[in-house]
Design a protein around this motif. Structure first.
Motif, short mmCIF file in Angstrom:
data_model
loop_
_atom_site.label_atom_id
_atom_site.label_comp_id
_atom_site.label_asym_id
_atom_site.label_seq_id
_atom_site.Cartn_x
_atom_site.Cartn_y
_atom_site.Cartn_z
N GLY B 193 46.97 38.19 40.54
CA GLY B 193 45.72 38.31 39.72
C GLY B 193 44.70 37.23 40.22
O GLY B 193 43.51 37.56 40.49
N LEU B 194 45.25 36.13 40.05
CA LEU B 194 44.26 34.88 40.48
C LEU B 194 43.72 35.04 41.98
O LEU B 194 42.67 34.67 42.28
CB LEU B 194 45.24 33.59 40.12
N THR B 195 44.80 35.60 42.65
CA THR B 195 44.49 35.41 43.92
C THR B 195 43.36 36.34 44.58
O THR B 195 42.23 35.87 45.12
CB THR B 195 45.57 35.92 45.12
N VAL B 196 43.30 37.45 43.81
CA VAL B 196 42.50 38.55 44.10
C VAL B 196 40.87 38.11 43.35
O VAL B 196 40.13 38.37 43.92
CB VAL B 196 42.93 40.02 43.81
N LEU B 197 40.94 37.69 41.90
CA LEU B 197 39.89 37.10 41.37
C LEU B 197 39.24 36.15 42.16
O LEU B 197 37.90 36.14 42.00
CB LEU B 197 40.17 36.86 39.97
N GLU B 198 40.11 35.20 42.60
CA GLU B 198 39.40 34.22 43.41
C GLU B 198 38.57 34.41 44.65
O GLU B 198 37.60 34.19 44.85
CB GLU B 198 40.48 33.19 43.82
N LYS B 199 39.28 35.38 45.45
CA LYS B 199 38.58 35.87 46.65
C LYS B 199 37.20 36.87 46.39
O LYS B 199 36.50 36.74 46.96
CB LYS B 199 39.69 36.72 47.44
N GLU B 200 37.56 37.87 45.39
CA GLU B 200 36.52 38.72 45.11
C GLU B 200 35.70 38.40 43.85
O GLU B 200 35.90 38.74 42.91
CB GLU B 200 37.37 40.06 44.76
N GLU B 203 33.61 41.29 40.86
CA GLU B 203 34.54 42.26 40.72
C GLU B 203 34.30 43.69 40.75
O GLU B 203 35.41 44.38 40.96
CB GLU B 203 34.77 42.07 38.86
N ILE B 206 36.44 44.82 43.56
CA ILE B 206 37.88 45.16 43.28
C ILE B 206 37.89 46.59 42.62
O ILE B 206 38.66 47.54 42.85
CB ILE B 206 38.51 44.27 42.25
#
Lengths: 285, 285
Positions: B193-200, B203, B206
């Motif tokens: 979750g953190l990896t995706v939120l960090e990159k994207e 939101e 996503i």
């Protein structure tokens, strides 16, 4: 109108079943390297005929490439070579960069539409296909401006008719985003499955102690290796970077746990909790 | 018969709702540090009264500790100190090692039963409780031989009556297995979750591109940090080892992808596919 489905599996089969329902008079031809898949696709009513590639292309208004992405790369030039004028070839691959490069190198590029439906399950083959798979899901079309308006209109119409939401971006943007929101979760599930299987030689222990949370997290480890190996290979720069970022966060969390740093442990998870807002959005779709 | 539920959240609340259905005359008292949770638990019909801890213990035949595991550690000695003779205290914590150590150090150890129901959702609080949560799920009891036969019989009867399957093992076995089949999947989901939120940062990207596969893999990242931080802390040796094993497999897979080693990529995923057999077993439960 004749539509050929190259690769009659979960995605190609589900697309055909959904379009058939909207266009009962459309004729579907299946092309598959596996005679069994061809037989199953006929038996399930996904296609009306199964023919060799060249015969299928010759009479098609639309050719849909729904094979693993490495096979799409191999077949696309041949399909374009033999594509009747005015006909369209559409791909449903999960990577877009390399596929669009191959298309760009072909004189008939304008007859090609690059698409990726954001849908799937961990199952594969014609038996896994169902007509609701793509309904309400998102679809990305890349390099729309390079497709002939008629080819674009045909592809867009069919996707909209079966209830998909259309988005547009470059192949580069597509592959970068997908590495994080799709490819990475598959890698993480495959690795999680292996880690647990490696440790729990006795599968009964997993049966007895795993909860539905484990099943949900590792579910994608059931996915088809033949489909995913070429996706990871074609998108390796982005997937490798996403994996590096993910491993970095895991190492951070491991350090926090080793240090008994409960304050930062709480903080780490609270930041991850933000994903709830995103997931609620996805699940409402 | 009076049963006190200490911590009226997803697990304590669901246990109470399920037992109430089998024993309509049983009286349930709720104890919770949050007055709001107490009010909600009363309004939902989970408990008949909300009382301070000491008053609740004094009149209970059974006291159920359903708080985060750090709070169980803190409260268990006090609850045992004030527990009426012949009464039983039962914990539902996701770790067992430290909790059983604390119990072993108490003269009234025989009045304690250490249990862990293999069930949960990513939601928390009395509002998330539902009487079907534990039905058909597995329950682990640790150090059964250290519990008085009457206390053991009461706990086993209630769990069986609400449709749970009972298993027995040592606290050490429990914590080791759980690190792999439960705690690790939570860590992996929080980090994903953190990896995706960090990159994207956006939101919306996503929302637009994530499929149900992503939702499923990251779902546990919605879990309660207050519940999980103490679990990871109490089981840190096992969780840290499980994380190290997991990171090792991820690094292997990253190397395979970087090397464009498609043969080993296929092999890695085919070995992970074995998990299908396990998951089909879990889902059939």
């Amino acid at each position: 109108m004749v539509v050929s489905i190259i690769g009659i599996g979960l995605l190609g089969g589900s697309f055909a079943l959904a379009v058939r329902e909207k266009y009962p008079k459309m004729r579907f031809i299946g092309v598959d390297t596996s005679p069994v898949n061809g037989q199953l696709a006929l038996a399930k009513g996904i296609v009306d005929d199964v023919l060799p590639l060249s015969e299928a292309i010759a009479q098609s208004t639309l050719v849909v490439l729904a094979t693993p992405v490495n096979v799409i790369i191999d077949m696309l030039p041949t399909v374009l070579d033999h594509l009747p004028s005015g006909a369209t070839v559409l791909d449903l691959g999960s990577t877009k960069g390399l596929i669009c490069e191959v298309a760009d190198a072909h004189p008939k590029r304008a007859q090609f539409v690059a698409a990726h439906p954001m849908a799937g399950t961990e199952n594969s083959g014609p038996g896994a296909a169902f007509k609701e798979l793509l309904v309400g899901k998102n679809l990305i079309i890349c390099d729309r401006e390079k497709s002939h308006p008629d080819s674009l209109t045909l592809a867009e119409s069919l996707f909209r008719d079966i209830g998909m939401k259309l988005f547009y971006m470059s192949p580069q943007e597509h592959d970068l985003h997908l590495a994080y929101v799709s490819h990475l979760s598959h890698v993480s599930a495959f690795a999680l499955g292996l880690t647990v299987l490696e440790k729990e030689k006795d599968e009964q222990a997993i049966f007895d102690m795993a909860s539905t949370g484990f099943s949900s997290t590792v579910r994608l480890a059931k996915s088809s290796p033949a489909m995913w190996a070429p996706i990871f290979d074609q998108n390796r720069q982005n997937v490798s970077q996403a994996l590096a970022d993910y491993i970095e966060f895991l190492q951070q969390f491991k350090q926090i746990i080793d240090d008994q740093d409960v304050k930062n442990s709480l903080d780490f998870m609270q930041r991850a909790n933000v994903i709830r807002r995103v997931l609620d959005g996805i699940e409402k779709r």
